[in-house]
Design an enzyme around this catalytic site. Structure first.
Site, PDB file in Angstrom:
ATOM      1  CD  GLN A   1       1.183  -8.919  -0.663  1.00  0.00           C
ATOM      2  OE1 GLN A   1       0.709  -7.797  -0.725  1.00  0.00           O
ATOM      3  NE2 GLN A   1       1.381  -9.541   0.485  1.00  0.00           N
TER       4      GLN A   1
ATOM      5  CG  HIS B   1       2.369  -7.268  -6.116  1.00  0.00           C
ATOM      6  ND1 HIS B   1       2.460  -7.041  -4.771  1.00  0.00           N
ATOM      7  CD2 HIS B   1       1.056  -7.234  -6.414  1.00  0.00           C
ATOM      8  CE1 HIS B   1       1.233  -6.872  -4.269  1.00  0.00           C
ATOM      9  NE2 HIS B   1       0.374  -6.991  -5.259  1.00  0.00           N
TER      10      HIS B   1
ATOM     11  CB  CYS C   1       8.471  -2.524 -28.955  1.00  0.00           C
ATOM     12  SG  CYS C   1       9.790  -3.375 -28.077  1.00  0.00           S
TER      13      CYS C   1
ATOM     14  CB  THR D   1       1.631  -9.767   3.795  1.00  0.00           C
ATOM     15  OG1 THR D   1       1.105  -8.627   3.116  1.00  0.00           O
ATOM     16  CG2 THR D   1       0.498 -10.679   4.228  1.00  0.00           C
TER      17      THR D   1
END
Ligand code: BV8
Ligand code: ZN
Length: 241
Positions: free
Chosen positions: A101, A119, A130, A188
């Site tokens: 992540q 991510h 563009c 996490t």
């Protein structure tokens, strides 16, 4: 904990397929602030408020100030033993997939190869007009960096909240989790979706799932093994003979 580390180390060494999901906690010992930790704020802003397309369209200068601050901080930090242990583990396991992540690029710097950056990556910049995308290592890109192809406003090449993940990267991540014999979830808080759902995918398909985190998370009860410690201390222990 020692017994659990031995058990997990044996399972990893005997595995053909291992999948790892990492979060901000594996970069914490490099000195990179986590998102939701005690020092998780930036100039009294909640990072999750700034990491959104809405914040960028409302105040692109503020969002670029936040990302330039992180780029500058990241350009001065080193990988830590958590990153190097995962790079070493990859060479021990025939099919090893590292889903991260984190956008800091430290896993690649440490030598990991099969990385899925679900991510995105803070060193990528993309033109909002563009779509031209490039890697740019400079710590500070200036107040409102512009595209060198069309002059349009650049944005960080990361996935913001309320933006979809790259469908192909997500498919590869789910495939790796569903085929893993061992799934490690390191550093996490398991708050952000759909990343956090990978542990449940692995478990449903029969993997042994282990969590490495000094604190408990909402997923701790689902884990077969929960190692309550710092990634930089626990991960290297999994490689010791
Ligand atoms: C999406 C890039 C479809 C940017 C990031 C309500 C309920 C559930 C979900 C949602 C909801 N409302 C909205 C959602 C979806 C939302 C979400 O999950 N929100 C959360 C906040 C509830 N998700 C999304 O929007 C995703 N997209 O769903 O697409 C869609 C499409 C259109 C419209 C709607 C939906 C996109 C999410 C991607 C966001 N981008 N990063 C940037 O970095 O600038 S996420 C960001 O948080 C970082 O990537 C970070 O890695 C990630 C997760 O945080 P953690 O890594 O877990 O870090 P955290 O600080 O939270 O925790 C650190 C942990 O480490 C702690 O547990 C701590 O104990 C531990 N630790 C500390 N020290 C150590 C340690 N561990 C080990 N060793 C240590 N030394
Ligand atoms: Zn452009």
């Amino acid at each position: 904990m020692h017994e659990d580390i031995r058990r997990l180390a044996d399972r990893i060494k005997g595995a053909d397929r291992v999948c790892v999901l990492t979060g901000a906690g594996v970069s914490a010992e490099s000195g990179v602030p986590t998102f939701r930790g005690p020092q998780g704020m930036w100039k009294n802003h909640d990072p999750t408020e700034l990491a959104t397309p809405q914040a960028f369209s409302r105040d692109p200068k503020l969002v670029w100030e936040f990302y330039n601050w992180r780029r500058t901080l990241l350009s001065e930090v080193q990988c830590n033993p958590a990153h190097t242990a995962l790079a070493a583990m990859e060479s021990l396991v025939p099919h090893f997939t590292l889903v991260t992540q984190n956008v800091d690029g430290l896993h690649r710097k440490a030598g990991s190869a099969n990385i899925i950056e679900i991510h995105g990556n803070i060193w990528n910049v993309r033109c909002t007009s563009c779509g031209h995308e490039r890697q740019d290592p400079s710590p500070n890109l200036g107040e409102l960096p512009c595209c060198d192809v069309c002059g349009g406003l650049l944005r960080p090449g990361v996935v913001w909240f309320n933006e979809s993940l790259d469908p192909e990267l997500w498919r590869q991540s789910v495939e790796a989790a569903s085929r893993a014999e061992v799934m490690l979830v390191a550093g996490t808080s398991a708050v952000v979706q759909p990343a956090a759902s990978l542990a449940g995918v692995a478990k449903r398909f029969g993997a042994l799932v282990a969590e490495i985190n000094p604190e408990a998370t909402d997923q701790s009860d689902m884990m077969d093994i929960a190692l309550r410690g710092k990634a930089g201390e626990v991960l290297p222990k999994l490689l010791e003979d």
